[in-house]
Scaffold this motif. Structure first.
Motif, PDB file in Angstrom:
ATOM      1  N   PHE A 195     -22.841 117.994  70.531  1.00 25.93           N
ATOM      2  CA  PHE A 195     -22.431 117.067  69.475  1.00 25.93           C
ATOM      3  C   PHE A 195     -22.291 115.650  70.028  1.00 25.93           C
ATOM      4  CE2 PHE A 195     -18.845 114.876  67.400  1.00 25.93           C
ATOM      5  CZ  PHE A 195     -19.425 114.650  66.166  1.00 25.93           C
ATOM      6  N   MET A 196     -21.714 115.520  71.217  1.00 27.22           N
ATOM      7  CA  MET A 196     -21.478 114.200  71.801  1.00 27.22           C
ATOM      8  C   MET A 196     -22.775 113.479  72.177  1.00 27.22           C
ATOM      9  SD  MET A 196     -18.364 113.546  71.429  1.00 27.22           S
ATOM     10  CE  MET A 196     -18.316 112.022  72.341  1.00 27.22           C
ATOM     11  N   LYS A 197     -23.883 114.194  72.228  1.00 19.80           N
ATOM     12  CA  LYS A 197     -25.166 113.557  72.505  1.00 19.80           C
ATOM     13  C   LYS A 197     -25.670 112.753  71.309  1.00 19.80           C
ATOM     14  CE  LYS A 197     -26.649 117.138  75.726  1.00 19.80           C
ATOM     15  NZ  LYS A 197     -27.574 118.266  75.933  1.00 19.80           N
ATOM     16  N   ARG A 235     -22.750 105.727  64.642  1.00 17.61           N
ATOM     17  CA  ARG A 235     -21.984 104.480  64.610  1.00 17.61           C
ATOM     18  C   ARG A 235     -21.883 103.934  63.191  1.00 17.61           C
ATOM     19  NH1 ARG A 235     -21.176 102.084  70.001  1.00 17.61           N
ATOM     20  NH2 ARG A 235     -22.077 103.633  71.404  1.00 17.61           N
ATOM     21  N   LYS A 236     -20.860 103.103  63.015  1.00 22.29           N
ATOM     22  CA  LYS A 236     -20.678 102.399  61.738  1.00 22.29           C
ATOM     23  C   LYS A 236     -21.444 101.086  61.784  1.00 22.29           C
ATOM     24  CE  LYS A 236     -18.407  99.221  59.129  1.00 22.29           C
ATOM     25  NZ  LYS A 236     -18.171  97.803  59.397  1.00 22.29           N
ATOM     26  N   GLY A 237     -22.123 100.781  60.699  1.00 21.06           N
ATOM     27  CA  GLY A 237     -22.830  99.513  60.575  1.00 21.06           C
ATOM     28  C   GLY A 237     -22.657  98.943  59.180  1.00 21.06           C
ATOM     29  N   THR A 238     -23.080  97.697  59.015  1.00 11.36           N
ATOM     30  CA  THR A 238     -23.047  97.027  57.721  1.00 11.36           C
ATOM     31  C   THR A 238     -24.460  96.580  57.375  1.00 11.36           C
ATOM     32  OG1 THR A 238     -20.795  96.232  58.118  1.00 11.36           O
ATOM     33  CG2 THR A 238     -22.057  95.109  56.404  1.00 11.36           C
ATOM     34  N   ILE A 239     -24.902  96.889  56.166  1.00 15.93           N
ATOM     35  CA  ILE A 239     -26.247  96.510  55.733  1.00 15.93           C
ATOM     36  C   ILE A 239     -26.287  95.002  55.498  1.00 15.93           C
ATOM     37  CG2 ILE A 239     -28.015  96.769  53.948  1.00 15.93           C
ATOM     38  CD1 ILE A 239     -27.038  99.677  53.593  1.00 15.93           C
ATOM     39  N   LEU A 240     -27.200  94.341  56.215  1.00 14.20           N
ATOM     40  CA  LEU A 240     -27.353  92.887  56.121  1.00 14.20           C
ATOM     41  C   LEU A 240     -28.378  92.484  55.072  1.00 14.20           C
ATOM     42  CD1 LEU A 240     -27.581  92.035  59.930  1.00 14.20           C
ATOM     43  CD2 LEU A 240     -25.575  91.837  58.441  1.00 14.20           C
ATOM     44  N   ARG A 241     -29.434  93.293  54.962  1.00 17.36           N
ATOM     45  CA  ARG A 241     -30.565  92.971  54.105  1.00 17.36           C
ATOM     46  C   ARG A 241     -31.174  94.260  53.592  1.00 17.36           C
ATOM     47  NH1 ARG A 241     -34.444  90.355  57.754  1.00 17.36           N
ATOM     48  NH2 ARG A 241     -36.256  91.380  56.913  1.00 17.36           N
ATOM     49  N   VAL A 265     -22.077 101.672  56.361  1.00 21.15           N
ATOM     50  CA  VAL A 265     -22.762 102.959  56.440  1.00 21.15           C
ATOM     51  C   VAL A 265     -22.566 103.563  57.822  1.00 21.15           C
ATOM     52  CG1 VAL A 265     -24.513 102.378  54.708  1.00 21.15           C
ATOM     53  CG2 VAL A 265     -24.938 101.844  57.117  1.00 21.15           C
ATOM     54  N   MET A 266     -22.933 104.816  57.953  1.00 18.01           N
ATOM     55  CA  MET A 266     -22.940 105.514  59.240  1.00 18.01           C
ATOM     56  C   MET A 266     -24.388 105.837  59.585  1.00 18.01           C
ATOM     57  SD  MET A 266     -19.711 105.578  59.847  1.00 18.01           S
ATOM     58  CE  MET A 266     -19.675 106.617  61.308  1.00 18.01           C
ATOM     59  N   GLY A 267     -24.720 105.700  60.876  1.00 18.07           N
ATOM     60  CA  GLY A 267     -26.094 105.965  61.278  1.00 18.07           C
ATOM     61  C   GLY A 267     -26.193 106.499  62.694  1.00 18.07           C
ATOM     62  N   VAL A 285     -13.710  99.492  59.690  1.00 14.90           N
ATOM     63  CA  VAL A 285     -13.706  99.545  61.151  1.00 14.90           C
ATOM     64  C   VAL A 285     -14.797  98.589  61.635  1.00 14.90           C
ATOM     65  CG1 VAL A 285     -12.789 101.897  61.280  1.00 14.90           C
ATOM     66  CG2 VAL A 285     -15.251 101.551  61.237  1.00 14.90           C
ATOM     67  N   PRO A 286     -14.749  98.145  62.881  1.00 18.67           N
ATOM     68  CA  PRO A 286     -15.760  97.205  63.367  1.00 18.67           C
ATOM     69  C   PRO A 286     -17.159  97.824  63.387  1.00 18.67           C
ATOM     70  CG  PRO A 286     -13.908  97.368  64.924  1.00 18.67           C
ATOM     71  CD  PRO A 286     -13.725  98.439  63.894  1.00 18.67           C
ATOM     72  N   ASN A 287     -18.152  96.979  63.185  1.00 23.03           N
ATOM     73  CA  ASN A 287     -19.544  97.421  63.344  1.00 23.03           C
ATOM     74  C   ASN A 287     -19.708  97.912  64.783  1.00 23.03           C
ATOM     75  OD1 ASN A 287     -20.305  96.795  60.751  1.00 23.03           O
ATOM     76  ND2 ASN A 287     -21.117  94.793  61.282  1.00 23.03           N
ATOM     77  N   GLY A 288     -20.378  99.042  64.923  1.00 21.93           N
ATOM     78  CA  GLY A 288     -20.593  99.645  66.235  1.00 21.93           C
ATOM     79  C   GLY A 288     -19.571 100.686  66.600  1.00 21.93           C
ATOM     80  N   ALA A 289     -18.490 100.831  65.802  1.00 23.92           N
ATOM     81  CA  ALA A 289     -17.492 101.870  66.098  1.00 23.92           C
ATOM     82  C   ALA A 289     -18.175 103.222  66.075  1.00 23.92           C
ATOM     83  CB  ALA A 289     -16.361 101.823  65.086  1.00 23.92           C
ATOM     84  N   ARG A 290     -17.888 104.030  67.111  1.00 24.25           N
ATOM     85  CA  ARG A 290     -18.520 105.350  67.236  1.00 24.25           C
ATOM     86  C   ARG A 290     -17.694 106.414  66.529  1.00 24.25           C
ATOM     87  NH1 ARG A 290     -21.119 108.420  72.488  1.00 24.25           N
ATOM     88  NH2 ARG A 290     -21.912 110.139  71.238  1.00 24.25           N
ATOM     89  N   MET A 291     -18.405 107.312  65.831  1.00 25.40           N
ATOM     90  CA  MET A 291     -17.738 108.436  65.187  1.00 25.40           C
ATOM     91  C   MET A 291     -17.118 109.319  66.251  1.00 25.40           C
ATOM     92  SD  MET A 291     -19.211 111.107  62.393  1.00 25.40           S
ATOM     93  CE  MET A 291     -19.749 112.408  63.490  1.00 25.40           C
ATOM     94  N   CYS A 292     -15.893 109.777  65.996  1.00 23.83           N
ATOM     95  CA  CYS A 292     -15.210 110.617  66.976  1.00 23.83           C
ATOM     96  C   CYS A 292     -14.697 111.892  66.319  1.00 23.83           C
ATOM     97  CB  CYS A 292     -14.039 109.868  67.598  1.00 23.83           C
ATOM     98  SG  CYS A 292     -12.873 109.183  66.427  1.00 23.83           S
TER      99      CYS A 292
END
Length: 116
Positions: free
Chosen positions: A13-15, A19-25, A70-72, A109-116
């Motif tokens: 799973f950890m592989k 991450r959280k991101g925000t759609i820019l366009r 979003v999450m990706g 949460v900040p962009n780039g935050a990793r799901m834990c």
């Protein structure tokens, strides 16, 4: 109901780097075989901006998506989808009609935050 896939370990799973991101366009993607939208997502300073193609036209228009969190999955290799090189897999869930709704965090949460 979907079949449950075989068990994996926590290390497996950890592989997967989600991450959280925000759609820019977001833009229509008329060249896609299945209706889709091209999106550009900001995953913060460590990862940066990534583009993708998402089959989410039943629930969203390009205008709806700008600013959406979003999450990706950011560590899959790039994949060619028609004329677009997809650099991230944006995550969603099928509704009762088989249309995709995006997975979003319920707290900012900040962009780039990793799901834990």
């Amino acid at each position: 109901m979907a079949d449950i896939t075989p068990e994996i370990t926590f290390d497996d799973f950890m592989k997967v780097d989600i991450r959280k991101g925000t759609i820019l366009r977001a833009e229509p993607f008329p060249e896609a075989r299945k209706p889709a939208i091209k999106i550009w997502v900001d995953f913060g300073p460590e990862i940066g901006e990534r583009k993708s193609s998402a089959q989410i036209t039943e629930h969203y228009t390009p205008e709806d998506l700008v600013g959406k969190e979003v999450m990706g999955v950011v560590n899959f290799p790039p994949r060619q989808i028609g004329p677009v090189m997809s650099e991230v897999l944006v995550l969603g869930l099928y509704d009762e009609n088989g249309h995709v709704g995006l997975i979003t965090p319920d707290k900012s949460v900040p962009n780039g935050a990793r799901m834990c």
